[in-house]
Design an enzyme around this catalytic site. Structure first.
Site, PDB file in Angstrom:
ATOM      1  N   LYS A  78      11.718  46.290  23.950  1.00  0.00           N
ATOM      2  CA  LYS A  78      12.641  47.277  24.192  1.00  0.00           C
ATOM      3  C   LYS A  78      13.611  46.840  25.606  1.00  0.00           C
ATOM      4  CE  LYS A  78      13.095  51.897  22.891  1.00  0.00           C
ATOM      5  NZ  LYS A  78      12.994  52.319  21.402  1.00  0.00           N
ATOM      6  N   PRO A 117      20.510  50.648  19.124  1.00  0.00           N
ATOM      7  CA  PRO A 117      20.567  51.847  20.018  1.00  0.00           C
ATOM      8  C   PRO A 117      19.470  52.857  20.066  1.00  0.00           C
ATOM      9  CG  PRO A 117      21.522  52.274  17.631  1.00  0.00           C
ATOM     10  CD  PRO A 117      21.030  50.924  17.574  1.00  0.00           C
ATOM     11  N   ASP A 118      19.327  53.434  21.121  1.00  0.00           N
ATOM     12  CA  ASP A 118      18.144  54.290  21.719  1.00  0.00           C
ATOM     13  C   ASP A 118      18.642  55.365  22.315  1.00  0.00           C
ATOM     14  OD1 ASP A 118      15.149  54.498  21.139  1.00  0.00           O
ATOM     15  OD2 ASP A 118      15.232  54.900  23.330  1.00  0.00           O
ATOM     16  N   SER A 149      21.353  54.814  13.097  1.00  0.00           N
ATOM     17  CA  SER A 149      19.967  54.887  12.323  1.00  0.00           C
ATOM     18  C   SER A 149      19.500  56.155  12.547  1.00  0.00           C
ATOM     19  CB  SER A 149      19.086  54.005  13.097  1.00  0.00           C
ATOM     20  OG  SER A 149      18.965  54.373  14.434  1.00  0.00           O
ATOM     21  N   ALA A 185      20.868  63.765  17.436  1.00  0.00           N
ATOM     22  CA  ALA A 185      21.075  62.879  16.308  1.00  0.00           C
ATOM     23  C   ALA A 185      20.087  63.239  15.284  1.00  0.00           C
ATOM     24  CB  ALA A 185      21.409  61.506  16.427  1.00  0.00           C
TER      25      ALA A 185
END
Ligand code: NAI
Ligand code: PHE
Ligand code: K
Length: 355
Positions: A78, A117-118, A149, A185
């Site tokens: 991460k 992405p996060d 995602s 999202a």
């Protein structure tokens, strides 16, 4: 403290500081046992560098477990970008410089770590990273990537909600009170899917615009600070992690928990408390793996959209396995999911060698 944080069992910690923007960059590789480490880039304003290291460490560990339990040939890692101010106060030129430095750091790891992405990063940020490094999942579709995602994650969380409600004796979601925390999202899509299945939605967010849209859709608004005191059949944390500590676990008026947030429980003790009260909790690294199926499936394994949907729907079956194991052994669902993941991570595991 930083000393404590660096006494860590993971494989590698990379840090860099940019004096011009006051940004500190962290990449943590928890494990490459099953493949190159992967996990998203999170940008946030942390109280200290120690907090940023801690967040990256916990999140990268969760990615290792997510990949293992999902049978994906990747390890866990991460990135955390510790911003000098909250993300909405960073101007676009500063953000652009920050992304370029982050991309340089990733590139130096030569493929041992793949980002995506996060929280606070999206597909266009992935597009920008990809100008400097190729080790990026989730670029926009126009730019050759798999795109967001979030949709796949929401589908998997919905499957987890259904499997968890069923196992808890609630039947289908039809007519059930479902409380969704965070209408971003993923959460926004979870609400849509649960509503289609006939659930009665209670929703919370800190963003008034998102609440307005939910209210127009006919859902009941719960103030953000009353979420843990609001009675429901199933609670779906889809905002941030660390929402349920032992105290919250002892009092939260729900029968089941299944959501998208990474690291929903603060620690194993919180899971024990939920178990003692009969609150059935879907381990997050199982429930929220739809995004990993989407990104790794599409960009590494050559899957099409139908393959992603099929594997993501399988999250319900994996959870059934977790719940049965938890009942057989008399352990928390989190401990049962850890057992499943660790079987695959153990050196003797032949499935790992085959992938
Ligand atoms: P997002 O940033 O689009 O949405 C988060 C939402 O939560 C925002 O609407 C925000 O206003 C709201 N929020 C923030 N603090 C809140 C609070 N205290 N109370 C209520 N609402 C609050 O993020 P996204 O992509 O929807 O992700 C949600 C969670 O799911 C994150 O924890 C993320 O790590 C996790 N996750 C996301 C995946 C993905 O594919 N996007 C995959 C796996 C996990
Ligand atoms: N950040 C998301 C997660 O926690 C999506 C992601 C999956 C990003 C895999 C990179 C790699 O699952
Ligand atoms: K995001």
């Amino acid at each position: 403290s930083i000393d404590d944080e660096l006494r860590w069992d993971g494989e590698l910690t990379v840090t860099r500081h940019d004096r011009e923007t006051g940004t500190t960059f962290v990449i943590r590789i928890d494990s490459t046992r099953l493949g190159p480490a992967s996990g998203g880039t999170r940008a946030a304003h942390y109280p200290s560098i120690g907090h940023a290291l801690a967040d990256a460490g916990k999140l990268s560990g969760a990615m290792t477990l997510k990949m293992a339990v999902s049978d994906l040939p990747m390890g866990g890692g991460k990135s955390v970008i510790a911003l000098p101010a909250p993300r909405n106060r960073i101007d676009s030129a500063t953000w652009s410089r920050i992304l370029d430095i982050h991309a340089e750091n990733i590139d130096k790891l030569e493929g041992n770590y793949w980002t995506g992405p996060d929280v606070n990063t999206n597909s266009s940020d992935m597009d920008q990273l990809s100008r400097t490094t190729k080790y990026v999942f989730g670029r926009s579709v126009d730019n050759g990537g798999a795109g967001s995602s979030a949709h796949a994650t929401a589908l998997g969380v919905f499957e987890a909600m259904k499997a968890t409600a069923r196992r808890r004796g609630l039947g289908t979601l039809d007519g059930r009170k479902v409380l969704v925390q965070g209408l971003g999202a993923v959460g926004g899509d979870v609400v849509r899917l649960a509503a289609q299945a006939g659930a009665r939605l209670l929703v919370a967010d800190t963003d008034p615009q998102r609440l307005e849209a939910a209210s127009l859709a006919g859902h009941t608004i719960v103030p953000a600070d009353e979420v843990l005191r609001t009675s429901c059949d199933l609670f779906a944390p889809c905002a941030m992690g660390g929402v349920i500590d032992s105290a919250a676990a002892a009092s939260i008026p729900t029968l089941a928990v299944a959501g998208a947030a990474n690291n929903i429980l603060t620690d194993a003790a919180a899971g024990e408390v939920l178990r003692s009260r009969g609150v059935l909790c879907a381990p997050d690294f199982v429930a929220n793996a739809g995004g990993a199926f989407h990104l790794v499936g599409r960009e590494v394994l050559g899957w099409n959209e139908d393959d992603v949907v099929e594997r993501t729907r399988g999250i319900g079956r994996t959870l059934d396995e977790v719940y049965s194991l938890s009942e057989e052994r008399g352990i928390t669902t989190e401990a049962a999911a850890l057992l499943l993941a660790r079987t695959r991570l153990s050196p003797a595991s032949t499935t790992a060698a085959a992938t």
